[in-house]
Design a protein around this motif. Sequence first.
Motif, short mmCIF file in Angstrom:
data_model
loop_
_atom_site.label_atom_id
_atom_site.label_comp_id
_atom_site.label_asym_id
_atom_site.label_seq_id
_atom_site.Cartn_x
_atom_site.Cartn_y
_atom_site.Cartn_z
N TYR A 29 1.18 2.29 -3.48
CA TYR A 29 -0.13 2.74 -3.96
C TYR A 29 -0.38 4.19 -3.53
O TYR A 29 -0.86 5.01 -4.29
N ASN A 30 -0.02 4.49 -2.29
CA ASN A 30 -0.25 5.83 -1.77
C ASN A 30 0.72 6.87 -2.33
O ASN A 30 0.43 8.07 -2.30
N ILE B 239 -4.89 -4.39 -4.31
CA ILE B 239 -4.32 -3.28 -5.09
C ILE B 239 -5.15 -3.00 -6.34
O ILE B 239 -5.46 -1.85 -6.66
N LEU C 45 0.82 -1.21 0.00
CA LEU C 45 0.00 0.00 0.00
C LEU C 45 0.85 1.26 0.00
O LEU C 45 0.39 2.34 -0.36
N PRO D 17 2.39 6.80 -5.72
CA PRO D 17 2.64 6.08 -6.97
C PRO D 17 3.81 6.60 -7.81
O PRO D 17 4.40 5.84 -8.55
N SER E 97 6.94 4.14 -6.67
CA SER E 97 6.42 3.09 -7.54
C SER E 97 7.36 1.89 -7.50
O SER E 97 8.56 2.03 -7.68
N TYR F 2 -7.18 0.48 -7.39
CA TYR F 2 -6.96 1.20 -8.64
C TYR F 2 -8.21 1.27 -9.52
O TYR F 2 -8.45 2.26 -10.19
N THR G 7 7.98 -2.23 -2.93
CA THR G 7 7.05 -3.20 -2.34
C THR G 7 7.81 -4.27 -1.56
O THR G 7 9.01 -4.45 -1.76
#
Length: 191
Positions: free
Chosen positions: A28-29, A72, A25, A31, A35, A76, A38
Amino acid sequence: MSLKKIHTRTIVLIALMLIVSLGRLVSYNFPYTLSNFTPIGAIALFGGAYFTDKWKAYLTVFCTLFLSDILINYLYTSKLILWYSGAVWVYLPFLLMVFIGTFIKKVSVGNVAFAALIAVLFHWLFTDLPFFYGAQYPHTLGGYALSLVAAIPFERNMLLGDLVFGAILFGGFELAKSKYTVLRTKNELAV
């Protein structure tokens, strides 16, 4: 080793992997700046290093990636997507990372960092092959080179993610093993 020790160790390994997978996440928060930052690569290396039954590592990494992908993708698209067309090619490098993790016999900062670097290099070279990026780049050696160069920021973030989340996973589990003998393997107890 007793069944209870195996069971407890497996539950703790899976729980750590699932909890840390929520780190997806972060990218995601943020991007653009984070990016590809992870925990999935670190989770794969961790599973490969610690599961004595390697099939559990592959299965847990697959399930962790699958479940976090559902979350995810929903964030999106606002749709429940269970599988997507390129999923096999996304999952395959992470399953290979589990294999790379099996070569971590002694957990140390250097060994984990080296494994993370090898894993990211493989991911970079594999996922930027011409048939993965469609018409974005020419399907030539030059196009592959352009794709590799364009992917450098993403792979840099992946390496950083592997190192940060790897420190959390490997460091946390090593600390837990030092305090709770139930988490140690039979060989570790014999030493």
